[in-house]
Design a protein around this motif. Structure first.
Motif, mmCIF file in Angstrom:
data_model
loop_
_atom_site.group_PDB
_atom_site.id
_atom_site.type_symbol
_atom_site.label_atom_id
_atom_site.label_comp_id
_atom_site.label_asym_id
_atom_site.label_seq_id
_atom_site.Cartn_x
_atom_site.Cartn_y
_atom_site.Cartn_z
ATOM 1 N N ALA A 211 -26.645 42.341 -71.746
ATOM 2 C CA ALA A 211 -25.399 41.897 -72.365
ATOM 3 C C ALA A 211 -24.766 40.769 -71.555
ATOM 4 O O ALA A 211 -24.245 39.799 -72.120
ATOM 5 C CB ALA A 211 -24.426 43.072 -72.505
ATOM 6 N N TYR A 212 -24.824 40.881 -70.250
ATOM 7 C CA TYR A 212 -24.262 39.855 -69.363
ATOM 8 C C TYR A 212 -24.971 38.512 -69.564
ATOM 9 O O TYR A 212 -24.325 37.464 -69.701
ATOM 10 C CB TYR A 212 -24.400 40.328 -67.918
ATOM 11 N N ILE A 213 -26.297 38.560 -69.601
ATOM 12 C CA ILE A 213 -27.076 37.332 -69.779
ATOM 13 C C ILE A 213 -26.812 36.717 -71.150
ATOM 14 O O ILE A 213 -26.710 35.494 -71.295
ATOM 15 C CB ILE A 213 -28.573 37.611 -69.587
ATOM 16 N N ASN A 214 -26.684 37.530 -72.172
ATOM 17 C CA ASN A 214 -26.432 37.003 -73.511
ATOM 18 C C ASN A 214 -25.088 36.290 -73.588
ATOM 19 O O ASN A 214 -24.957 35.281 -74.295
ATOM 20 C CB ASN A 214 -26.496 38.125 -74.545
ATOM 21 N N VAL A 215 -24.088 36.817 -72.889
ATOM 22 C CA VAL A 215 -22.785 36.143 -72.890
ATOM 23 C C VAL A 215 -22.906 34.770 -72.235
ATOM 24 O O VAL A 215 -22.421 33.758 -72.768
ATOM 25 C CB VAL A 215 -21.720 36.998 -72.171
#
Length: 321
Positions: A28-32
């Protein structure tokens, strides 16, 4: 002994869960970060597309371009504007997902101050020994502990058919008066052989051995599967790191080519088809470069998950920075 091995297996199951949670949070962090960067890239592309549409429109009005080219340039600009809006919505969605994965209030989307190029500079990837790593993964360790518990169950079942030997020894004094006391000792020995429950005990041993054999095979299978999974995770991770440099070279070439052809189109040296192709190639290269950067960290997260890296490991890494 069996209970202790079962407890260790449960503890390793927790580690597996922690690794899954870390992977979800990291993804989720990388997608943001990915959508933040794509949003910025698409905004730049839109500004360029809008300028191109105006350039083609002016050339059409001057009689130096056809109406089809002018309409296509306008449509491309509209597509670029849509890409900006779409990426913004995706960013909003992923930011809310990250807030949810973080476990707190998630009414307000999270924004991250981070840079993919800077993060890439911190990536270190050594050659992997799949066999060693496989034997350390939580899944394999948990199944091994289950096999060890099954082995302990075999020993326990076998003990039920072994003769039980009990011994006693007493030592003291005897006599009717203190001055007449004399030493007294006794030694006792008893042997118990479970003849009448032999069939029941033998059946229990056979079942315990069967369970142990199955557990050993499961442990071997889990180890082999872990080796294959590690190889399947390491290869795309390594490829992702190497592909960034390739995509960067394509981006540099596309930007330079687009700059030259834009100048030539303005002066009428090339036609709209060449101009359009160069601009599309440039836009694609910009997006592909961003995706290549994000792919490194997506594959890195998968590589760490396959090894069984936990939230606690991530916390320790942050503390040691």
């Amino acid at each position: 002994m069996k209970a202790r091995k079962n407890l260790e297996a449960v503890q390793l199951a927790y580690i597996e869960t922690s690794a899954d949670v870390r992977y979800q949070l990291r993804s989720a962090y990388i997608n943001v970060i990915r959508f933040q960067r794509l949003f910025q890239t698409n905004q730049l592309i839109y500004q360029r597309r809008k300028q191109n549409a105006e350039l083609v429109r002016l050339r059409y009005e001057a009689g130096r371009e056809n109406v089809g080219s002018a309409l296509r340039a306008e449509a491309i600009a509209e597509q670029a504007a849509f890409d900006v809006r779409q990426t913004g919505r995706l960013l909003e969605s992923e930011a809310l997902r990250l807030a949810r994965e973080s476990g707190g209030e998630f009414v307000i989307p999270i924004r991250i101050e981070d840079d993919l190029e800077k993060m890439l500079g911190e990536v270190r990837l050594a050659e992997a020994d799949y066999v060693v790593l496989a034997e350390r993964t939580p899944t394999v360790l948990r199944i091994v502990k289950t096999a060890e518990a099954a082995k302990a169950a075999v020993l326990s079942a076998q003990s039920d058919v072994w003769p039980q030997v009990n011994g006693t020894y007493d030592y003291g004094y005897t006599g009717d008066r203190a001055e007449h006391l004399r030493d007294k000792s006794s030694l006792g020995l008893s042997v118990t052989v479970p003849f009448f429950e032999g069939g029941k005990n033998v059946a229990a041993i056979r079942k315990a051995k069967s369970d142990y054999d199955a557990a050993k095979k499961a442990a071997q299978s889990a180890r082999d599967e872990a080796i294959a999974a590690l190889a399947a995770a390491w290869v795309p991770y390594k490829d992702a790191i190497e592909s960034v440099e390739v995509k960067k070279k394509f981006l540099d070439a596309a930007q330079k080519r687009a700059e030259i052809i834009r100048a030539e189109y303005t002066t009428g040296l090339v036609n709209f088809t060449d101009f359009d192709a160069a601009e599309q190639e440039n836009a694609n290269a910009e997006k592909e470069y961003v995706e290549s950067l994000a792919r490194v960290f997506t594959q890195k997260a998968n590589w760490e998950k396959t090894q069984g890296a936990t939230l606690e490991d991530a916390y320790d890494e942050i503390q040691n920075q």
